[in-house]
Motif scaffolding. Structure first.
Motif, PDB file in Angstrom:
ATOM      1  N   UNK A 184     -21.092   5.432  -7.820  1.00  0.00           N
ATOM      2  CA  UNK A 184     -20.639   4.055  -7.921  1.00  0.00           C
ATOM      3  C   UNK A 184     -19.929   3.666  -6.630  1.00  0.00           C
ATOM      4  N   UNK A 185     -20.119   2.430  -6.201  1.00  0.00           N
ATOM      5  CA  UNK A 185     -19.436   1.942  -5.004  1.00  0.00           C
ATOM      6  C   UNK A 185     -17.984   1.645  -5.354  1.00  0.00           C
ATOM      7  N   UNK A 186     -17.071   2.336  -4.688  1.00  0.00           N
ATOM      8  CA  UNK A 186     -15.639   2.164  -4.932  1.00  0.00           C
ATOM      9  C   UNK A 186     -15.016   1.468  -3.721  1.00  0.00           C
ATOM     10  N   UNK A 187     -14.432   0.321  -3.973  1.00  0.00           N
ATOM     11  CA  UNK A 187     -13.737  -0.434  -2.926  1.00  0.00           C
ATOM     12  C   UNK A 187     -12.264  -0.047  -2.972  1.00  0.00           C
ATOM     13  N   UNK A 188     -11.730   0.364  -1.830  1.00  0.00           N
ATOM     14  CA  UNK A 188     -10.347   0.834  -1.772  1.00  0.00           C
ATOM     15  C   UNK A 188      -9.519  -0.143  -0.937  1.00  0.00           C
ATOM     16  N   UNK A 189      -8.516  -0.733  -1.564  1.00  0.00           N
ATOM     17  CA  UNK A 189      -7.553  -1.588  -0.870  1.00  0.00           C
ATOM     18  C   UNK A 189      -6.362  -0.722  -0.496  1.00  0.00           C
ATOM     19  N   UNK A 190      -5.981  -0.744   0.763  1.00  0.00           N
ATOM     20  CA  UNK A 190      -4.966   0.185   1.261  1.00  0.00           C
ATOM     21  C   UNK A 190      -3.826  -0.594   1.900  1.00  0.00           C
ATOM     22  N   UNK A 191      -2.596  -0.241   1.537  1.00  0.00           N
ATOM     23  CA  UNK A 191      -1.422  -0.864   2.132  1.00  0.00           C
ATOM     24  C   UNK A 191      -0.285   0.147   2.150  1.00  0.00           C
ATOM     25  N   UNK A 192       0.805  -0.206   2.817  1.00  0.00           N
ATOM     26  CA  UNK A 192       1.983   0.658   2.884  1.00  0.00           C
ATOM     27  C   UNK A 192       3.184  -0.044   2.298  1.00  0.00           C
ATOM     28  N   UNK A 193       4.096   0.722   1.711  1.00  0.00           N
ATOM     29  CA  UNK A 193       5.285   0.138   1.092  1.00  0.00           C
ATOM     30  C   UNK A 193       6.508   0.219   1.996  1.00  0.00           C
ATOM     31  N   UNK A 194       6.475   1.074   3.017  1.00  0.00           N
ATOM     32  CA  UNK A 194       7.667   1.271   3.843  1.00  0.00           C
ATOM     33  C   UNK A 194       7.326   1.376   5.327  1.00  0.00           C
ATOM     34  N   UNK A 195       6.554   2.419   5.696  1.00  0.00           N
ATOM     35  CA  UNK A 195       6.113   2.603   7.079  1.00  0.00           C
ATOM     36  C   UNK A 195       4.594   2.723   7.079  1.00  0.00           C
ATOM     37  N   UNK A 196       4.008   2.903   8.250  1.00  0.00           N
ATOM     38  CA  UNK A 196       2.558   3.019   8.340  1.00  0.00           C
ATOM     39  C   UNK A 196       2.126   4.414   7.898  1.00  0.00           C
ATOM     40  N   UNK A 197       1.210   4.466   6.952  1.00  0.00           N
ATOM     41  CA  UNK A 197       0.570   5.697   6.514  1.00  0.00           C
ATOM     42  C   UNK A 197      -0.924   5.586   6.849  1.00  0.00           C
ATOM     43  N   UNK A 198      -1.706   6.569   6.457  1.00  0.00           N
ATOM     44  CA  UNK A 198      -3.148   6.500   6.682  1.00  0.00           C
ATOM     45  C   UNK A 198      -3.867   7.220   5.556  1.00  0.00           C
ATOM     46  N   UNK A 199      -4.792   6.515   4.920  1.00  0.00           N
ATOM     47  CA  UNK A 199      -5.553   7.049   3.788  1.00  0.00           C
ATOM     48  C   UNK A 199      -6.829   7.685   4.328  1.00  0.00           C
ATOM     49  N   UNK A 200      -6.938   9.005   4.164  1.00  0.00           N
ATOM     50  CA  UNK A 200      -8.055   9.727   4.775  1.00  0.00           C
ATOM     51  C   UNK A 200      -8.610  10.767   3.812  1.00  0.00           C
ATOM     52  N   UNK A 201      -9.935  10.720   3.585  1.00  0.00           N
ATOM     53  CA  UNK A 201     -10.637  11.727   2.791  1.00  0.00           C
ATOM     54  C   UNK A 201     -11.856  12.149   3.609  1.00  0.00           C
ATOM     55  N   UNK A 209      -5.704   2.903   8.029  1.00  0.00           N
ATOM     56  CA  UNK A 209      -4.243   2.807   8.028  1.00  0.00           C
ATOM     57  C   UNK A 209      -3.735   2.008   6.844  1.00  0.00           C
ATOM     58  N   UNK A 210      -2.580   2.460   6.325  1.00  0.00           N
ATOM     59  CA  UNK A 210      -1.870   1.733   5.267  1.00  0.00           C
ATOM     60  C   UNK A 210      -0.656   1.082   5.913  1.00  0.00           C
ATOM     61  N   UNK A 211      -0.765  -0.214   6.192  1.00  0.00           N
ATOM     62  CA  UNK A 211       0.239  -0.931   6.967  1.00  0.00           C
ATOM     63  C   UNK A 211       1.063  -1.825   6.039  1.00  0.00           C
ATOM     64  N   UNK A 212       2.393  -1.722   6.075  1.00  0.00           N
ATOM     65  CA  UNK A 212       3.221  -2.592   5.233  1.00  0.00           C
ATOM     66  C   UNK A 212       2.963  -4.072   5.520  1.00  0.00           C
TER      67      UNK A 212
END
Length: 280
Positions: A184-201, A209-212
């Protein structure tokens, strides 16, 4: 010239043996996670990652060919144009053919690389119609996942070494995995709550990047069931190294069963997400 031929033959043999050994070793590697002495990319389970692996191997052969060519030219220069064999040095200052070759050939090589490179970039960036949308929020130092359409939200924290079960990888196992259906096609919305993170698999070929204050998006379509691991890939503070990602890919039937349970356990309308304080 005999010495030159032997050197080239040795290099070609080494490359062939090395590539064959690496391929045999990769065939036995665990799926979805890194392993000791890993030299290749993780095995792909999505169309995007399959294309990334193909492009990587394509570039590798180009690099090997260029390296062998340059090494051969250097050896030819060393053997044929040294001072002992040429007591009277040549006064050649210009060769139109050679200058055309070393201008045109690199341009052709760059074009050959650019075409599949741009095609792959556009393929990664264009999100197809999604079967499922999830939101990943990076926090110091864990991930929160929500399923907007199903009104589910939960936190995903690292399982400590003392709590690991047999077979669970250290520093990658979490208490609540991101669960998605296979094929199944999974759409991933990525954000940060405090500082910049990065979602990587890595097995999915995704890293974003997960940017606040900003929402980025990516997508994947896992074609095999299993558990696939990643990590935050942006230095985000003290416990950056303890912020894993685990995605559990299930069959449609098993996913439906998990979803029914998750709606009761992680309902965003009732108890809300499992908090870090509660987990501690």
């Amino acid at each position: 010239m005999m010495l030159l031929k032997r050197l080239v033959a040795c290099v070609v043999t080494f490359v062939a043996v090395f590539a064959g050994g690496a391929a045999a070793f990769a065939a036995n590697e665990p799926m979805g996670q890194p392993h000791p002495w890993q030299m290749n990319l993780q095995a792909g389970v999505t169309p995007v990652m399959d294309d990334i692996i193909w492009f990587h191997h394509f570039l590798l052969w180009i690099i090997v060919a260029i390296t062998l060519l340059v090494m051969t030219l250097l050896l030819v220069v060393i053997v044929r144009f040294n001072a002992r064999r040429n007591p009277v040095p040549s006064r050649t200052t210009h060769n139109t053919l050679i200058e055309m070759v070393w201008t045109v050939v690199p341009v052709l090589i760059l074009v050959t690389i650019a075409v599949p490179s741009f095609r792959l970039l556009f393929y990664e960036l264009k999100v197809p119609p999604a079967d499922l949308t999830v939101k990943a929020t990076g926090k110091q130092w864990f991930w929160s996942y929500s399923y907007p359409d199903q009104k589910i939200e939960f936190d995903s924290l690292l399982v400590q070494d003392k709590d690991l079960k047999p077979g669970q990888p250290r520093l990658l196992t979490v208490d609540n995995e991101l669960v998605v259906p296979v094929n199944k096609v999974v759409r991933v919305l990525v954000t940060g709550a405090d500082v910049i993170h990065s979602f990587s698999v890595p097995s999915f070929g995704i890293k974003i990047d997960a940017v606040p204050g900003r929402i980025n998006e990516t997508w994947f379509k896992a074609e095999r069931e299993g558990t696939y691991y990643g990590q935050c890939s942006q230095l985000c503070g003290r416990d950056h190294a303890f912020m894993p990602i685990a995605v559990h890919v299930l069959s449609e039937k098993d996913y439906a069963a998990w979803l029914a349970t998750a709606k009761k356990k992680f309902s965003a309308d009732n108890s809300g997400p499992t908090t870090l304080a509660a987990a501690e």
